[in-house]
Design a protein around this motif. Structure first.
Motif, PDB file in Angstrom:
ATOM      1  N   UNK A 182       1.326  -5.578  -7.372  1.00  0.00           N
ATOM      2  CA  UNK A 182       1.671  -6.386  -8.543  1.00  0.00           C
ATOM      3  C   UNK A 182       0.417  -6.782  -9.318  1.00  0.00           C
ATOM      4  N   UNK A 183      -0.646  -7.161  -8.581  1.00  0.00           N
ATOM      5  CA  UNK A 183      -1.905  -7.515  -9.235  1.00  0.00           C
ATOM      6  C   UNK A 183      -2.389  -6.380 -10.128  1.00  0.00           C
ATOM      7  N   UNK A 184      -2.367  -5.163  -9.594  1.00  0.00           N
ATOM      8  CA  UNK A 184      -2.838  -3.993 -10.323  1.00  0.00           C
ATOM      9  C   UNK A 184      -2.007  -3.742 -11.579  1.00  0.00           C
ATOM     10  N   UNK A 185      -0.673  -3.859 -11.444  1.00  0.00           N
ATOM     11  CA  UNK A 185       0.217  -3.621 -12.580  1.00  0.00           C
ATOM     12  C   UNK A 185      -0.012  -4.637 -13.689  1.00  0.00           C
ATOM     13  N   UNK A 186      -0.180  -5.905 -13.323  1.00  0.00           N
ATOM     14  CA  UNK A 186      -0.398  -6.940 -14.347  1.00  0.00           C
ATOM     15  C   UNK A 186      -1.727  -6.723 -15.059  1.00  0.00           C
ATOM     16  N   UNK A 187      -2.766  -6.404 -14.303  1.00  0.00           N
ATOM     17  CA  UNK A 187      -4.079  -6.180 -14.915  1.00  0.00           C
ATOM     18  C   UNK A 187      -4.082  -4.953 -15.820  1.00  0.00           C
ATOM     19  N   UNK A 223      15.988 -15.562 -14.482  1.00  0.00           N
ATOM     20  CA  UNK A 223      14.693 -16.239 -14.594  1.00  0.00           C
ATOM     21  C   UNK A 223      14.094 -16.581 -13.221  1.00  0.00           C
ATOM     22  N   UNK A 224      13.944 -15.544 -12.417  1.00  0.00           N
ATOM     23  CA  UNK A 224      13.337 -15.690 -11.094  1.00  0.00           C
ATOM     24  C   UNK A 224      11.825 -15.885 -11.253  1.00  0.00           C
ATOM     25  N   UNK A 225      11.259 -16.936 -10.648  1.00  0.00           N
ATOM     26  CA  UNK A 225       9.822 -17.204 -10.816  1.00  0.00           C
ATOM     27  C   UNK A 225       8.932 -16.269  -9.996  1.00  0.00           C
ATOM     28  N   UNK A 226       7.789 -15.928 -10.583  1.00  0.00           N
ATOM     29  CA  UNK A 226       6.741 -15.158  -9.902  1.00  0.00           C
ATOM     30  C   UNK A 226       5.460 -15.959 -10.051  1.00  0.00           C
ATOM     31  N   UNK A 261      -9.896 -11.971 -11.564  1.00  0.00           N
ATOM     32  CA  UNK A 261      -9.614 -12.997 -10.560  1.00  0.00           C
ATOM     33  C   UNK A 261      -8.137 -13.303 -10.399  1.00  0.00           C
ATOM     34  N   UNK A 262      -7.262 -12.529 -11.072  1.00  0.00           N
ATOM     35  CA  UNK A 262      -5.825 -12.762 -10.956  1.00  0.00           C
ATOM     36  C   UNK A 262      -5.332 -12.411  -9.558  1.00  0.00           C
ATOM     37  N   UNK A 263      -4.494 -13.288  -8.983  1.00  0.00           N
ATOM     38  CA  UNK A 263      -3.998 -13.073  -7.625  1.00  0.00           C
ATOM     39  C   UNK A 263      -2.545 -13.543  -7.508  1.00  0.00           C
ATOM     40  N   UNK A 264      -1.664 -12.623  -7.056  1.00  0.00           N
ATOM     41  CA  UNK A 264      -0.246 -12.963  -6.855  1.00  0.00           C
ATOM     42  C   UNK A 264       0.192 -12.729  -5.410  1.00  0.00           C
ATOM     43  N   UNK A 265      -0.785 -12.447  -4.531  1.00  0.00           N
ATOM     44  CA  UNK A 265      -0.519 -12.161  -3.120  1.00  0.00           C
ATOM     45  C   UNK A 265       0.269 -10.859  -2.927  1.00  0.00           C
ATOM     46  N   UNK A 266       0.127  -9.963  -3.907  1.00  0.00           N
ATOM     47  CA  UNK A 266       0.731  -8.637  -3.825  1.00  0.00           C
ATOM     48  C   UNK A 266      -0.201  -7.692  -4.586  1.00  0.00           C
ATOM     49  N   UNK A 267      -0.942  -6.853  -3.864  1.00  0.00           N
ATOM     50  CA  UNK A 267      -1.948  -5.993  -4.488  1.00  0.00           C
ATOM     51  C   UNK A 267      -1.358  -5.063  -5.540  1.00  0.00           C
TER      52      UNK A 267
END
Length: 211
Positions: free
Chosen positions: A107-112, A63-66, A99-105
């Protein structure tokens, strides 16, 4: 009184009457403007507040947080009041996925694309907040073309409203979206035990500071 004097008197009287009507209209218009302005000027308005929305998702069996944020929020209805609590109660909002932002482009793309992108009508997240007590409330939260009630806890410190909650995404029929994301992130979500896991649990925190 001769004919010329009669006509002149009639013209002057007509001019004075028109002037009085014009002044009356101006006064009425001024009063209406002042009333409208007073109605719109609420002491607390979410549209003018500084709002931040954060979330924490989890990966691997450990359960590593992101962490991430949503950098845009639109108030679609309500959000005004004579107190912080009154402004929050009943407010309706729209949160664009763009507007989602995880400070990793990457990762952002994959989540969207592979998470929200496989859901139904989820270009944005929408909802309505309702206050139940001095510390609890519930959000009618819409995602994946489904609206569910999401209980939350909150506190008010001065002009700042803070809330937090934990949602189980699977309750929005989104297990397929979780599986989709886990496939494209298989190696990144794999722990020391060799198991790749993406949790359906997501913690959410939001803060609004009124001006």
């Amino acid at each position: 009184m001769n004919k010329f004097s009669t006509i002149l008197f009639a013209l002057i009287f007509s001019s004075l009457l028109t002037s009085c009507k014009s002044e009356a209209k101006k006064e009425t218009s001024k009063e209406e403007t002042e009333t409208t302005s007073t109605e719109k000027a609420a002491p607390y308005s979410l549209k003018n507040a500084e709002t931040t929305i954060g979330f924490t998702a989890y990966k691997t069996t450990d359960k590593v947080p992101v962490n991430g944020t949503f950098e845009k929020i639109e108030i679609t209805n309500g959000g005004d009041g004579n107190s912080v609590k009154e402004a929050i109660n009943g407010v309706e909002f729209n949160i664009p996925i763009s507007g989602l932002e995880t400070k990793d482009n990457g990762r952002n793309l994959k989540i969207r694309k592979f998470f929200f992108g496989v859901m139904e009508n989820t270009v944005s997240l929408t909802g309505k907040l309702s206050i139940d007590s001095d510390s609890t409330g519930v959000a009618d939260f819409t995602m994946n073309n489904m609206t569910q009630k999401l209980p939350f806890k909150y506190s008010i410190e001065g002009k700042t409203f803070n809330m937090n909650t934990t949602m189980d995404i699977a309750k929005w029929n989104a297990q397929s979206a979780i599986d989709s994301l886990n496939i494209v992130c298989k190696d990144l979500h794999q722990g020391e035990d060799g198991v790749s896991k993406t949790w359906s649990e997501v913690a959410i925190n939001a803060s609004s500071t009124f001006k």
